[in-house]
Design an enzyme around this catalytic site. Structure first.
Site, PDB file in Angstrom:
ATOM      1  N   HIS A 163       0.836  -1.203   0.000  1.00  0.00           N
ATOM      2  CA  HIS A 163       0.000   0.000   0.000  1.00  0.00           C
ATOM      3  C   HIS A 163       0.868   1.248   0.000  1.00  0.00           C
ATOM      4  CE1 HIS A 163       0.518  -1.670   4.142  1.00  0.00           C
ATOM      5  NE2 HIS A 163       1.047  -0.489   4.343  1.00  0.00           N
ATOM      6  N   GLN A 199      -4.050   3.969   4.360  1.00  0.00           N
ATOM      7  CA  GLN A 199      -3.100   3.120   3.621  1.00  0.00           C
ATOM      8  C   GLN A 199      -3.871   2.422   2.497  1.00  0.00           C
ATOM      9  OE1 GLN A 199      -2.008   1.494   7.490  1.00  0.00           O
ATOM     10  NE2 GLN A 199       0.154   1.563   6.912  1.00  0.00           N
ATOM     11  N   ARG A 233      13.448  -4.990   3.175  1.00  0.00           N
ATOM     12  CA  ARG A 233      12.421  -5.693   3.948  1.00  0.00           C
ATOM     13  C   ARG A 233      11.094  -5.402   3.262  1.00  0.00           C
ATOM     14  NH1 ARG A 233       8.357  -4.288   7.488  1.00  0.00           N
ATOM     15  NH2 ARG A 233       7.997  -5.571   9.331  1.00  0.00           N
ATOM     16  N   ASP A 253       7.459  -5.298   3.070  1.00  0.00           N
ATOM     17  CA  ASP A 253       6.461  -5.221   4.137  1.00  0.00           C
ATOM     18  C   ASP A 253       5.114  -5.803   3.712  1.00  0.00           C
ATOM     19  OD1 ASP A 253       5.616  -3.875   6.744  1.00  0.00           O
ATOM     20  OD2 ASP A 253       4.181  -2.997   5.341  1.00  0.00           O
ATOM     21  N   GLU A 293       8.320  -9.977   4.918  1.00  0.00           N
ATOM     22  CA  GLU A 293       7.598  -9.836   6.189  1.00  0.00           C
ATOM     23  C   GLU A 293       6.208 -10.415   5.956  1.00  0.00           C
ATOM     24  OE1 GLU A 293       5.079  -7.716   9.335  1.00  0.00           O
ATOM     25  OE2 GLU A 293       5.030  -7.197   7.217  1.00  0.00           O
TER      26      GLU A 293
END
Ligand code: GLC
Length: 628
Positions: free
Chosen positions: A168, A236, A266, A268, A310
């Site tokens: 997002h 978001q 990373r 997300d 993640e």
């Protein structure tokens, strides 16, 4: 006449394109073959990669070459990570550079800068609502400042990691602003719905991430008169990954970050990237195609870069993020071992390791191809008690019952609990609650009043750090855990933060304590030195490399957890006591000869024993060495 073979940078690009082309184009054609012609897709992609490669700085190209030759670089036993908020750790990017000696002293070789790209104003979900991926949050510095600190880290042997939010954007991001202004190109970047029927049809099977602060998964937007998919907070906006333009735009950003010196990205909230009616819209197969394409694209234009997923999902869904089936060896290089973290806390509360041993043995392979776990005990998020009914019932407890025990225990409600955490997002219907709190507070340091209780809390914290360092994978130390920072309450004064209890585990670094820690006998000093020692021993123990299998042994001893790391030249058997009492185990139950007196690498001594039994003090971790 001798001929000198040279490979210039353009030729290298071609070679890398040829190496990756099949693994790159296959997932993209599956994803986008119907929306873009294969030739157009290939041409756009290759042009994008060539452009980003042309922009790639010299020193990073040298790193690319080194890592092409040693692709397993991140699996070295000396790799250990530290996770921090730039402002809370050091005030600014420039401040972080000054703390590199601290990280080096602790034994850190990987540094995760928590979200630091330009967030929306006000509540930004801890920086996970980004309005400009090309800028650093001006309160922390500039992209040049990030480049400078990344270069300084690289020189110190530390790999910088940065968050890339790709599920997002903030609703203030330029793409969303243009979408609201009516631009159809950018409207295609998001999931928008004219009427409420389709969102409601999706809602039938969707879950809620933040049921308290952001119920539902869709938000009405007055300007467009449409519903917008908003899995997390209303600000978001979920990106529409069915659109190849989204893939190309995000890939460009990923490569820009890599060119700025981020060596680890990373990724997300990846589980949520693909939506499918009638499902929970998590972990859909297309997610793994997208991740493969991103990884393979980077292997052409920025091959020094690796990716960490993640995906905080149940045990059955986690493995594919490190590569399964046709994606083996081609998706992410790291993924958070959420199950290990949950099982650590579960075993610590119950003092029993059977569920941990069974669950980890049942669901996870002992190794991956070109990939490994990111192991951790605490992070900036809450702990969701992801223990399935099936796993719980196999140990004679119920899923809801055990989950309730854990949330009660860690909120400090359960009689005799040593923990001081708090509930998060309580689900009244199911009784499930998630848990907030720092490692030290959850492990008993906050509640400890006697010397004996303090000793036990320190031992629990070091047990956790030894477990993540010895288990298999790259251990991540969460900022402040190395000096035992307890829960923070100051966030309650800030209206942008007060509604989100996760700020409890995001305290500012206490530099007075940290600077004193190496020579202090206070708990902070003992935790710091213990953690540093664990990482130092690990760094010289090849059997703890990330590519050595992690074989969990079923010893039948339900107070101890046991992992064998069978290295090439020597092995290490990790034994972890999850109780406040000392425990004994016969050597043969961990595959050892009764006469054998193995060295415990963590103390440098053979463990205490009685006859054929090894003795583990309360909450002790032993790393038993053997070279046979
Ligand atoms: C990840 C982050 C979490 C954030 C969410 C939405 O799970 O760790 O802090 O709220 O993504 O971006």
């Amino acid at each position: 006449m001798t001929r000198t073979a040279t490979v210039d940078d353009d030729a290298l690009f071609d070679l890398r394109w040829q190496r990756a082309a099949a693994d790159l184009m296959a997932p993209l054609l599956r994803l986008y073959g119907k929306r873009m012609s294969p030739d157009a897709l290939r041409d756009r992609l290759r042009a994008l990669l060539a452009r980003k490669w042309a922009e790639r700085p010299r020193d990073l190209r040298a790193l690319d070459l080194a890592r092409d030759l040693s692709p397993e670089w991140f699996q070295d036993q000396s790799m250990a990570g530290y996770v921090f908020y730039v402002d809370r750790f050091a005030g600014s990017m420039a401040g972080v550079a000054e703390r590199i000696p601290y990280l080096c002293d602790l034994g850190i070789r990987y540094a995760h800068f928590m979200p630091c790209l330009m967030p929306r104003p006000g509540d930004s979900d801890g920086g996970y609502a980004v309005m400009d991926y090309g800028r650093i949050d001006p309160r922390l510095g500039t992209m040049d400042d990030f480049r400078a600190v990344a270069a300084a880290m690289r020189a110190a042997g530390i790999s910088p990691c940065i968050d890339m939010v790709l599920n997002h954007t903030a609703m203030e991001h330029d793409w969303a602003v243009r979408a609201r202004a009516g631009d159809p190109h950018y409207q295609g970047f998001y999931h928008l719905f004219d009427d409420h029927d389709t969102p409601l049809a999706y809602e039938r099977t969707l879950l809620e991430v933040f049921p308290d602060q952001a119920p539902g998964n869709f938000t009405w937007n007055k300007e467009m008169e449409r519903w917008v998919w908003t899995t997390f907070n209303t600000f978001q906006w979920d990106l529409n990954w069915e659109n190849p333009e989204v893939f190309l735009a995000i890939l460009g950003i990923v490569l820009d970050l890599a060119n700025s010196g981020a060596e680890v990205l990373r990724l997300d909230a990846v589980a949520f990237m693909w939506k499918r009616m009638g499902t929970v819209c998590q972990n859909e197969p297309e997610v793994h195609d997208i991740l493969q394409a991103i990884n393979q694209a980077a292997s052409v234009a920025a091959p020094a870069t690796i990716f960490k997923a993640e995906a905080i999902v149940g045990p059955q869904e986690l493995v594919p993020y490190l590569g399964a089936g046709r994606h083996t060896g081609k998706v992410c290089n790291l993924a958070y071992h959420n199950s290990l973290m949950v099982q650590f806390w579960s075993a610590l509360a119950s003092g029993e390791t059977g569920l941990m041993t069974d669950t980890l043995r049942r669901h996870f392979p002992d190794r991956f191809v070109g990939a490994e776990w990111a192991t951790y005990i605490r992070c900036h998020d809450d702990i969701g008690w992801a223990i399935t009914e099936e796993d719980a019932e196999a140990r004679g407890v119920t899923g809801p019952g055990h989950r309730k025990f854990l949330s009660d225990f860690y909120a400090g409600r359960f009689p005799g609990s040593f923990a001081r955490g708090a509930d998060f997002q309580v689900n009244e219907a199911t009784g499930d609650a998630r848990t907030n709190g720092t490692l030290a507070s959850l492990a008993g340091l906050e509640a400890a009043t006697t010397e004996a209780d303090i000793d036990l809390a320190v031992a629990r914290i070091l047990l956790g750090h030894a477990l993540i360092a010895g288990f298999g994978g790259l251990p991540l130390i969460y900022m402040g855990d190395e000096i035992g920072l307890t829960n923070e309450t100051a966030y309650l004064e800030d209206p942008d933060l007060a509604g989100d209890g996760r700020w409890m585990q995001r305290p500012a670094m206490d530099w007075t304590r940290a600077d004193a820690a190496p020579g202090s006998n206070a708990p902070s000093g003992r935790i710091y030195r213990g953690t540093r020692e664990i990482l130092a021993v690990r760094a010289i123990t090849p059997a703890l490399r990330g590519d050595v299998p992690a074989c969990i042994l079923d010893t039948g001893h339900d107070k101890l957890f046991c992992v064998l790391r069978p290295g090439r030249e020597e092995s290490v058997t990790g034994l972890y006591n999850f109780t406040a009492e000392s425990q004994q185990i016969e050597a043969h139950r961990i595959g050892r000869d009764a006469q054998d007196a193995p060295l415990d690498l963590l103390t440098g001594q053979p463990p205490a024993r009685e006859d054929d039994r090894l003795i583990l003090p309360p909450y002790a971790a032993l790393w038993l060495h053997s070279n046979d």
